[in-house]
Structures are given as structure tokens and as C-alpha cells.
Design an enzyme around this catalytic site. Sequence first.
Site, PDB file in Angstrom:
ATOM      1  CD  GLU A 146      -3.097  -0.855  -0.200  1.00  0.00           C
ATOM      2  OE1 GLU A 146      -3.042   0.338  -0.810  1.00  0.00           O
ATOM      3  OE2 GLU A 146      -3.432  -2.314  -0.905  1.00  0.00           O
ATOM      4  CG  HIS A 149      -0.372   2.184  -4.604  1.00  0.00           C
ATOM      5  ND1 HIS A 149      -0.653   1.944  -6.198  1.00  0.00           N
ATOM      6  CD2 HIS A 149      -0.883   1.099  -3.989  1.00  0.00           C
ATOM      7  CE1 HIS A 149      -0.983   0.859  -6.469  1.00  0.00           C
ATOM      8  NE2 HIS A 149      -1.609  -0.117  -5.007  1.00  0.00           N
TER       9      HIS A 149
HETATM   10 NI    NI Z   1      -2.525  -1.477  -4.817  1.00  0.00          NI
END
Ligand code: NI
Length: 182
Positions: A146, A149
Amino acid sequence: MAVREIIRMGHPVLRQRARELTPEEITSPGLRDLIDDMVDTLAASGGIGLAAPQIAEPVRLAIIRIPGGPSRYGEIEEVPLTIYVNPTIEIRDAEEQGFWEGCLSVPGLRGYVERPRGIRVRWQDLDGQPETADYEGFLATVFQHEFDHLDGRLYIDRMQDTTRLMFEEEFARYGDATAAID
Ligand code: NI
């Protein structure tokens, strides 16, 4: 509150470094609205995590909600819905472990990625106060995925062996056999 469009690989925002949120922004009503949209979008997607850049908002913000319980990765610890503002990761155990990852911005695919197995996450809550938590195993991978990103990185960038990138249907048929090779 609204379900927003999740942008896909190829959209330039997914490749930018997202900017930090300022103290004024963290406590602003605008950020609450953005988080409400992210919560709705994550719930509609069936995923376990969403970073703001995935809805074309290039700021350092992610949400994670993991139901926990038994899975093909073993027993997974529950993570109730948590909002991570300006998160950072410190590697605590650099030994690598591999999982088959997927991504809402790379729909329909699974890829085998090896990452450090123990991390410490630091972030700010919605009052701007510092928080810390340690994660191991599958959860360590989820957080690294996560927060990548926020730096414009996708899991496919972390793959060491692109023969282990598969469509979900083929993964269901052949993926575990491939995983058993090493
Ligand atoms: Ni992702």
C-alpha cells in the site's frame, strides 16, 4: 461520500511521488470527505487496502481494513479500518518472504513478490498525533504494497521473476503449482 473510480496502471498519478499532508490539511473537513470516499471505494472494491493515489489524489494517505481469520496465507491478524496519514516504514526484519499479490489498479492479475518480513510503521492519526505499529508476515507485505503506491511504485516493479505474473484464472489453476517449485 461517493464511490470513486480506481485508476489503473498507465494513469500517470500512479507513478508520481505523492506529497505529504500538512498539519492544517490533516484536521480539515476536506480530508474527512476524501477519507469517506476512500472508505466507500474500498468497501465497493472488495479489497483490503487503498492508497489515495489510486483514486487520483496524489497525497500520502492510505486506508487498510483486513477482516482477519483463516486464509490461504494462514491465520491472518485482523486490522480494523485504520487511516494512515504520512506513513513511513522501517525494516525490522530484512529476511524476505514471498506472497502472491494483487492490486486494484492492476486488475485481473496476480504476481509473486518477495519483501522484508518484519516492519515498523509510523504514521499520523486524524488529530495529527504520531502512531506506531509493528507487523510481520502477510501484514508486513500488505503495508509495504500500500505504501509503495505513495512513492509511485506498483508490485510488479518488485517482482524478481516475471514468469510468476499470471491472470487470476490461470493463477487459480496453476499458481500454487508454480509456487511449489522453489
Ligand atoms: Ni495496490
